[in-house]
Design a protein around this motif. Structure first.
Motif, PDB file in Angstrom:
ATOM      1  N   ALA A  51       0.880  -1.301  -0.135  1.00  0.00           N
ATOM      2  CA  ALA A  51       0.046   0.052   0.115  1.00  0.00           C
ATOM      3  C   ALA A  51       1.115   1.162  -0.110  1.00  0.00           C
ATOM      4  CB  ALA A  51      -0.909  -0.203   1.150  1.00  0.00           C
ATOM      5  N   ALA A  52       1.800   1.277   0.896  1.00  0.00           N
ATOM      6  CA  ALA A  52       2.758   2.455   0.714  1.00  0.00           C
ATOM      7  C   ALA A  52       3.481   2.760  -0.298  1.00  0.00           C
ATOM      8  CB  ALA A  52       3.658   2.422   2.003  1.00  0.00           C
ATOM      9  N   SER A  53       3.979   1.610  -1.278  1.00  0.00           N
ATOM     10  CA  SER A  53       4.519   1.688  -2.346  1.00  0.00           C
ATOM     11  C   SER A  53       3.806   2.138  -3.499  1.00  0.00           C
ATOM     12  CB  SER A  53       5.456   0.242  -2.714  1.00  0.00           C
ATOM     13  OG  SER A  53       5.797   0.247  -4.076  1.00  0.00           O
ATOM     14  N   SER A  54       2.599   1.459  -3.666  1.00  0.00           N
ATOM     15  CA  SER A  54       1.852   2.034  -4.768  1.00  0.00           C
ATOM     16  C   SER A  54       1.105   3.027  -4.646  1.00  0.00           C
ATOM     17  CB  SER A  54       0.899   0.598  -4.968  1.00  0.00           C
ATOM     18  OG  SER A  54       0.133   0.474  -3.775  1.00  0.00           O
ATOM     19  N   LEU A  55       0.351   3.378  -3.501  1.00  0.00           N
ATOM     20  CA  LEU A  55      -0.462   4.636  -3.322  1.00  0.00           C
ATOM     21  C   LEU A  55       0.336   5.792  -3.188  1.00  0.00           C
ATOM     22  CD1 LEU A  55      -3.396   3.056  -0.788  1.00  0.00           C
ATOM     23  CD2 LEU A  55      -3.493   3.408  -3.252  1.00  0.00           C
ATOM     24  N   SER A  56       1.567   5.724  -2.922  1.00  0.00           N
ATOM     25  CA  SER A  56       2.175   6.965  -2.592  1.00  0.00           C
ATOM     26  C   SER A  56       3.041   7.478  -3.913  1.00  0.00           C
ATOM     27  CB  SER A  56       3.488   6.594  -1.765  1.00  0.00           C
ATOM     28  OG  SER A  56       4.408   5.858  -2.122  1.00  0.00           O
ATOM     29  N   PRO A 112      18.306   9.197  -5.554  1.00  0.00           N
ATOM     30  CA  PRO A 112      19.204   8.513  -4.774  1.00  0.00           C
ATOM     31  C   PRO A 112      19.061   8.364  -3.473  1.00  0.00           C
ATOM     32  CG  PRO A 112      19.986  10.709  -5.335  1.00  0.00           C
ATOM     33  CD  PRO A 112      18.835  10.311  -6.327  1.00  0.00           C
ATOM     34  N   LEU A 113      17.853   9.191  -2.730  1.00  0.00           N
ATOM     35  CA  LEU A 113      17.372   9.518  -1.619  1.00  0.00           C
ATOM     36  C   LEU A 113      16.467   8.202  -1.241  1.00  0.00           C
ATOM     37  CD1 LEU A 113      17.150  13.377  -0.690  1.00  0.00           C
ATOM     38  CD2 LEU A 113      18.689  11.559   0.522  1.00  0.00           C
ATOM     39  N   SER A 114      15.711   7.935  -2.112  1.00  0.00           N
ATOM     40  CA  SER A 114      14.630   6.981  -2.221  1.00  0.00           C
ATOM     41  C   SER A 114      15.102   5.697  -1.987  1.00  0.00           C
ATOM     42  CB  SER A 114      13.701   7.112  -3.275  1.00  0.00           C
ATOM     43  OG  SER A 114      14.353   7.009  -4.493  1.00  0.00           O
ATOM     44  N   LEU A 115      16.432   5.533  -3.077  1.00  0.00           N
ATOM     45  CA  LEU A 115      16.951   4.138  -2.955  1.00  0.00           C
ATOM     46  C   LEU A 115      17.639   3.781  -1.407  1.00  0.00           C
ATOM     47  CD1 LEU A 115      17.838   1.609  -4.373  1.00  0.00           C
ATOM     48  CD2 LEU A 115      19.708   2.897  -5.460  1.00  0.00           C
ATOM     49  N   ALA A 116      18.300   5.027  -1.056  1.00  0.00           N
ATOM     50  CA  ALA A 116      18.872   4.898   0.251  1.00  0.00           C
ATOM     51  C   ALA A 116      18.007   4.677   1.417  1.00  0.00           C
ATOM     52  CB  ALA A 116      19.748   6.048   0.724  1.00  0.00           C
ATOM     53  N   TRP A 117      16.913   5.257   1.305  1.00  0.00           N
ATOM     54  CA  TRP A 117      15.899   5.077   2.257  1.00  0.00           C
ATOM     55  C   TRP A 117      15.209   3.754   2.214  1.00  0.00           C
ATOM     56  CZ3 TRP A 117      13.098   8.550   5.538  1.00  0.00           C
ATOM     57  CH2 TRP A 117      11.862   8.192   5.961  1.00  0.00           C
ATOM     58  N   SER A 118      15.057   3.282   1.055  1.00  0.00           N
ATOM     59  CA  SER A 118      14.502   1.805   0.913  1.00  0.00           C
ATOM     60  C   SER A 118      15.458   1.000   1.444  1.00  0.00           C
ATOM     61  CB  SER A 118      14.177   1.431  -0.542  1.00  0.00           C
ATOM     62  OG  SER A 118      13.634   0.231  -0.504  1.00  0.00           O
ATOM     63  N   LEU A 120       7.610   3.371   1.106  1.00  0.00           N
ATOM     64  CA  LEU A 120       7.849   4.582   0.866  1.00  0.00           C
ATOM     65  C   LEU A 120       9.059   4.766  -0.166  1.00  0.00           C
ATOM     66  CD1 LEU A 120       6.387   6.425   3.742  1.00  0.00           C
ATOM     67  CD2 LEU A 120       5.332   6.182   1.797  1.00  0.00           C
ATOM     68  N   GLY A 121      10.107   4.128   0.155  1.00  0.00           N
ATOM     69  CA  GLY A 121      11.121   4.358  -0.561  1.00  0.00           C
ATOM     70  C   GLY A 121      11.139   3.646  -2.209  1.00  0.00           C
ATOM     71  N   SER A 122      10.298   2.606  -2.045  1.00  0.00           N
ATOM     72  CA  SER A 122      10.014   1.871  -3.417  1.00  0.00           C
ATOM     73  C   SER A 122       9.072   2.879  -4.186  1.00  0.00           C
ATOM     74  CB  SER A 122       9.463   0.686  -3.291  1.00  0.00           C
ATOM     75  OG  SER A 122       9.075   0.045  -4.484  1.00  0.00           O
ATOM     76  N   GLY A 123       8.097   3.502  -3.443  1.00  0.00           N
ATOM     77  CA  GLY A 123       7.050   4.417  -4.064  1.00  0.00           C
ATOM     78  C   GLY A 123       7.758   5.741  -4.657  1.00  0.00           C
ATOM     79  N   ALA A 124       8.813   6.036  -3.962  1.00  0.00           N
ATOM     80  CA  ALA A 124       9.439   7.438  -4.377  1.00  0.00           C
ATOM     81  C   ALA A 124      10.161   7.086  -5.836  1.00  0.00           C
ATOM     82  CB  ALA A 124      10.170   7.982  -3.172  1.00  0.00           C
ATOM     83  N   TYR A 125      10.907   5.915  -5.696  1.00  0.00           N
ATOM     84  CA  TYR A 125      11.860   5.494  -6.781  1.00  0.00           C
ATOM     85  C   TYR A 125      11.245   5.696  -8.219  1.00  0.00           C
ATOM     86  CZ  TYR A 125      15.755   4.326  -9.868  1.00  0.00           C
ATOM     87  OH  TYR A 125      16.521   4.390 -10.776  1.00  0.00           O
TER      88      TYR A 125
END
Length: 410
Positions: free
Chosen positions: A56-61, A79-85, A110-115
């Motif tokens: 849900a966090a990955s897809s809906l964001s 790069p931040l989303s990858l580091a976060w994930s 959320l990291g996956s959803g951002a990248y």
């Protein structure tokens, strides 16, 4: 011209590396969930809730992060989303409290959803419109390959070190994030353009035209996820060995990746509408053969279904990007996010149907969903699926001119 193409492909490889890595972390999770459940004495409901938090966090964001990418670019976000994930996936194996485990899964998602939207949107802008389906298919397959490799790495790593071995994956994600940041600066990629923002303000979103594209994506994802989820259970119930139905699931997924790649190449050569309509129309009898003729032949019919079902992934992604001019990140977020979440929601619905009529009948029923998706294709405006009606980006060096900061004043 050759130098411009080389530059574009080097930039595309940069985003593909990030996509491969972030989906590799996603591929670790099913094995990590199973071992964590054993360690913390969690039941199947808890495992399902963990998976839901991440999905849900990955897809809906993704649409939100797509907007951020359109507005401010992706030089920092990618790069931040990858580091976060990588940080939160690596930490999941260390957590001993179930409540914190759910929070960790949500934050990792959320990291996956951002990248995903920032990677897809920038990869799309690296090539001119006539090669965009090819670029999107290659970019998509890089993530699929990472996701498929994840369980294999997890089985070895966690088998040796236990769930706390997840921490050993942290250096990979951080090093790739640093490399991605340096590459984006070197290639001057991931920068917002004034032209895109002005176009977004000037041209409204065509929601009516976008709706059938979304319908195709959601229905296709539902059917594919249902087959991948329940085919192994079906063949287990039929008495087949785990090696057979494990191979069967791998064949369907791998064939889907091959179909995505070939579909993108063909779409740029024979037309997007031909690939979209043709692949969906042929996927229906392929699924009927797969569900109607159980046995060793399923390795062949499953491969055929997987390739045809996923052949149009790049076509629908490019169509959405064209329908949201200046908002490529938002379009990518909608397509990738909604496809992912619909597959996750559709699988338990198919499971509920299977509980009443059996898995074979439930899979046969899902062919009707492909028929609806095929009907929705005719509601997509013809010009959206025709590269000739979309003016190519000026000049051969579109990979550079669409993102260089000095072009913002054009």
């Amino acid at each position: 011209m050759r130098l411009a193409r080389l530059w574009a492909w080097r930039g595309l490889l940069t985003f593909m590396l990030g996509h491969f890595t972030v989906d590799l972390y996603s591929g670790l999770l099913p094995i990590l969930y199973a071992l964590t459940a054993q360690r913390l004495n969690l039941d199947n409901r808890d495992i399902g809730l963990l998976a839901l938090c991440y999905t849900a966090a990955s897809s809906l964001s993704q649409p939100l992060f797509g907007y951020v990418a359109d507005r401010w670019g992706g030089q920092l976000l990618a790069p931040l989303s990858l580091a976060w994930s990588s940080v939160f996936v690596s930490a999941l194996g260390l957590i001993d409290a179930p409540a914190l485990l759910y929070a960790g899964a949500l934050l990792a998602g959320l990291g996956s959803g951002a990248y995903h939207p920032v990677g897809a949107s920038n990869a799309s802008m690296l090539v001119d419109d006539r090669r965009r389906n090819t670029a999107m298919s290659v970019y998509t397959v890089s993530g699929t390959f990472g996701y498929a490799l994840g369980p294999l790495i997890a089985a070895f790593l966690f088998g040796v070190l236990g769930t706390r071995g997840s921490l050993a994956m942290l250096p990979l994600g951080l090093s790739v994030a640093v490399s991605l940041r340096l590459a984006l600066r070197q290639f001057q990629l991931g920068l917002p353009t004034v032209r895109s923002r002005e176009r977004a303000r000037r041209e409204p979103i065509r929601w009516g035209a976008l709706a059938p594209v979304m319908a195709v994506v959601m229905l296709r994802s539902w059917v594919f996820m249902a087959v991948v989820t329940f085919a192994p259970v079906w063949y287990r119930d039929l008495g087949y060995d785990v090696r057979f139905y494990g191979l069967l699931a791998s064949v369907v997924i791998a064939s889907g990746s091959l179909g995505t790649l070939l579909g993108g190449l063909l779409a740029d050569r024979i037309g997007q509408r031909v690939v979209l309509v043709g692949s969906l129309a042929l996927a229906i009898p392929a699924l009927l053969l797969f569900a109607g003729l159980p046995g060793p032949l399923a390795l062949m019919t499953g491969a055929l279904f997987g390739a045809l079902a996923d052949a149009s992934i790049s076509v629908t992604l490019v169509a959405a990007q064209r329908l949201l001019p200046g908002r490529i990140g938002v379009a990518s977020g909608f397509i990738l996010g909604m496809g992912f979440v619909t597959g996750g929601i559709g699988a338990p619905v198919t499971g509920a149907i299977a509980d009443h009529v059996g898995i074979q009948q439930a899979l046969l029923f899902t062919s009707a969903l492909l028929l609806v998706a095929l009907a929705a294709c005719w509601l997509i405006p013809r010009q959206v699926l025709s590269a000739e009606t979309v003016r190519p980006a000026p000049g051969p060096s579109v990979a550079v001119t669409t993102s260089l900061p000095q072009r913002e004043s054009d």
